[in-house]
Design a protein around this motif. Structure first.
Motif, PDB file in Angstrom:
ATOM      1  N   GLY A  35       0.779  -1.231   0.000  1.00 28.80           N
ATOM      2  CA  GLY A  35       0.000   0.000   0.000  1.00 28.80           C
ATOM      3  C   GLY A  35       0.807   1.276   0.000  1.00 28.80           C
ATOM      4  O   GLY A  35       0.752   2.033   0.955  1.00 28.80           O
ATOM      5  N   GLY A  36       1.596   1.515  -1.016  1.00 37.43           N
ATOM      6  CA  GLY A  36       2.370   2.736  -1.126  1.00 37.43           C
ATOM      7  C   GLY A  36       3.703   2.701  -0.397  1.00 37.43           C
ATOM      8  O   GLY A  36       4.375   3.710  -0.278  1.00 37.43           O
ATOM      9  N   VAL A  52      13.295   0.905   3.602  1.00 35.80           N
ATOM     10  CA  VAL A  52      11.875   1.171   3.386  1.00 35.80           C
ATOM     11  C   VAL A  52      11.723   2.505   2.660  1.00 35.80           C
ATOM     12  O   VAL A  52      12.368   3.485   3.018  1.00 35.80           O
ATOM     13  CB  VAL A  52      11.102   1.231   4.724  1.00 35.80           C
ATOM     14  CG1 VAL A  52       9.650   1.562   4.494  1.00 35.80           C
ATOM     15  CG2 VAL A  52      11.239  -0.071   5.493  1.00 35.80           C
ATOM     16  N   LEU A  53      10.866   2.513   1.639  1.00 36.09           N
ATOM     17  CA  LEU A  53      10.479   3.754   0.967  1.00 36.09           C
ATOM     18  C   LEU A  53       9.008   3.987   1.275  1.00 36.09           C
ATOM     19  O   LEU A  53       8.164   3.147   0.958  1.00 36.09           O
ATOM     20  CB  LEU A  53      10.644   3.639  -0.553  1.00 36.09           C
ATOM     21  CG  LEU A  53      12.000   3.938  -1.147  1.00 36.09           C
ATOM     22  CD1 LEU A  53      11.898   3.930  -2.670  1.00 36.09           C
ATOM     23  CD2 LEU A  53      12.553   5.238  -0.677  1.00 36.09           C
ATOM     24  N   HIS A  54       8.695   5.118   1.874  1.00 31.36           N
ATOM     25  CA  HIS A  54       7.316   5.470   2.196  1.00 31.36           C
ATOM     26  C   HIS A  54       6.736   6.311   1.062  1.00 31.36           C
ATOM     27  O   HIS A  54       7.458   7.054   0.406  1.00 31.36           O
ATOM     28  CB  HIS A  54       7.253   6.248   3.505  1.00 31.36           C
ATOM     29  CG  HIS A  54       7.788   5.467   4.667  1.00 31.36           C
ATOM     30  ND1 HIS A  54       7.026   4.561   5.357  1.00 31.36           N
ATOM     31  CD2 HIS A  54       9.010   5.443   5.241  1.00 31.36           C
ATOM     32  CE1 HIS A  54       7.748   4.020   6.307  1.00 31.36           C
ATOM     33  NE2 HIS A  54       8.965   4.546   6.258  1.00 31.36           N
ATOM     34  N   ASP A  55       5.429   6.222   0.869  1.00 33.94           N
ATOM     35  CA  ASP A  55       4.741   6.973  -0.186  1.00 33.94           C
ATOM     36  C   ASP A  55       5.446   6.783  -1.521  1.00 33.94           C
ATOM     37  O   ASP A  55       5.665   7.730  -2.274  1.00 33.94           O
ATOM     38  CB  ASP A  55       4.647   8.456   0.182  1.00 33.94           C
ATOM     39  CG  ASP A  55       3.636   9.201  -0.684  1.00 33.94           C
ATOM     40  OD1 ASP A  55       2.700   8.551  -1.184  1.00 33.94           O
ATOM     41  OD2 ASP A  55       3.798  10.421  -0.873  1.00 33.94           O
ATOM     42  N   ALA A  56       5.824   5.531  -1.823  1.00 28.55           N
ATOM     43  CA  ALA A  56       6.610   5.215  -3.017  1.00 28.55           C
ATOM     44  C   ALA A  56       5.735   5.140  -4.261  1.00 28.55           C
ATOM     45  O   ALA A  56       4.593   4.670  -4.204  1.00 28.55           O
ATOM     46  CB  ALA A  56       7.339   3.891  -2.817  1.00 28.55           C
ATOM     47  N   GLU A  74      12.501   8.240   2.538  1.00 35.66           N
ATOM     48  CA  GLU A  74      13.107   7.371   3.538  1.00 35.66           C
ATOM     49  C   GLU A  74      13.499   8.216   4.737  1.00 35.66           C
ATOM     50  O   GLU A  74      13.582   9.443   4.646  1.00 35.66           O
ATOM     51  CB  GLU A  74      14.320   6.647   2.978  1.00 35.66           C
ATOM     52  CG  GLU A  74      15.509   7.529   2.705  1.00 35.66           C
ATOM     53  CD  GLU A  74      16.728   6.765   2.201  1.00 35.66           C
ATOM     54  OE1 GLU A  74      16.672   5.536   2.089  1.00 35.66           O
ATOM     55  OE2 GLU A  74      17.735   7.424   1.911  1.00 35.66           O
ATOM     56  N   GLU A  75      13.752   7.562   5.848  1.00 34.70           N
ATOM     57  CA  GLU A  75      14.171   8.281   7.046  1.00 34.70           C
ATOM     58  C   GLU A  75      15.683   8.435   7.044  1.00 34.70           C
ATOM     59  O   GLU A  75      16.418   7.486   6.777  1.00 34.70           O
ATOM     60  CB  GLU A  75      13.745   7.518   8.297  1.00 34.70           C
ATOM     61  CG  GLU A  75      14.098   8.254   9.562  1.00 34.70           C
ATOM     62  CD  GLU A  75      13.697   7.494  10.814  1.00 34.70           C
ATOM     63  OE1 GLU A  75      14.225   7.853  11.878  1.00 34.70           O
ATOM     64  OE2 GLU A  75      12.897   6.566  10.717  1.00 34.70           O
ATOM     65  N   ALA A  80      12.349  12.896   7.076  1.00 30.74           N
ATOM     66  CA  ALA A  80      11.974  12.241   5.826  1.00 30.74           C
ATOM     67  C   ALA A  80      12.667  12.964   4.679  1.00 30.74           C
ATOM     68  O   ALA A  80      12.558  14.184   4.545  1.00 30.74           O
ATOM     69  CB  ALA A  80      10.465  12.280   5.630  1.00 30.74           C
ATOM     70  N   VAL A  81      13.414  12.212   3.868  1.00 35.14           N
ATOM     71  CA  VAL A  81      14.119  12.794   2.729  1.00 35.14           C
ATOM     72  C   VAL A  81      13.743  12.037   1.458  1.00 35.14           C
ATOM     73  O   VAL A  81      13.386  10.864   1.500  1.00 35.14           O
ATOM     74  CB  VAL A  81      15.655  12.776   2.923  1.00 35.14           C
ATOM     75  CG1 VAL A  81      16.074  13.640   4.095  1.00 35.14           C
ATOM     76  CG2 VAL A  81      16.171  11.362   3.088  1.00 35.14           C
TER      77      VAL A  81
END
Length: 106
Positions: A35-36, A52-56, A74-75, A80-81
């Motif tokens: 889920g993203g 982990v990539l968030h909002d990918a 990523e953190e 978040a960058v």
């Protein structure tokens, strides 16, 4: 899916092309999508994610058996960058015994 990943950014900044092929910017593993969120797990292990990539989002897909460009966050040091991954499926090779195996880097 077993993949080879080349990170295109460090701490949110673009890695210069002449440095992007260095081993510290590349990794392999088992890629999962939830889920993203894209997670890279150690290969053939039942462990938590290494990266982990968030909002990918998949930005582009290469022709043929090419890879894809994934962009997300990523953190890094508590913030978040932006991060981009160049993802290529891990190829298989036929060994001397005639069996197919994943071509893991040594």
């Amino acid at each position: 899916m077993f993949v080879r990943i080349r990170r295109l950014r460090y701490a949110g900044r673009r890695i210069p092309d002449h440095e992007a092929d260095r081993p510290e910017h590349q990794t392999t593993g088992d890629l999962h999508s939830f889920g993203g969120r894209f997670e890279l797990h150690p290969p053939l292990a039942n462990a938590g994610p290494r990266d982990v990539l968030h909002d990918a989002r998949v930005i582009g897909i290469g022709p043929g058996v090419g890879g894809m460009l994934v962009r997300g966050f990523e953190e890094h040091r508590g913030a978040a960058v932006l991060q981009e991954w160049e993802v290529t499926p891990l190829e298989t090779v036929v060994g001397a015994d005639g069996l197919r195996r994943w071509n893991w880097p040594r």
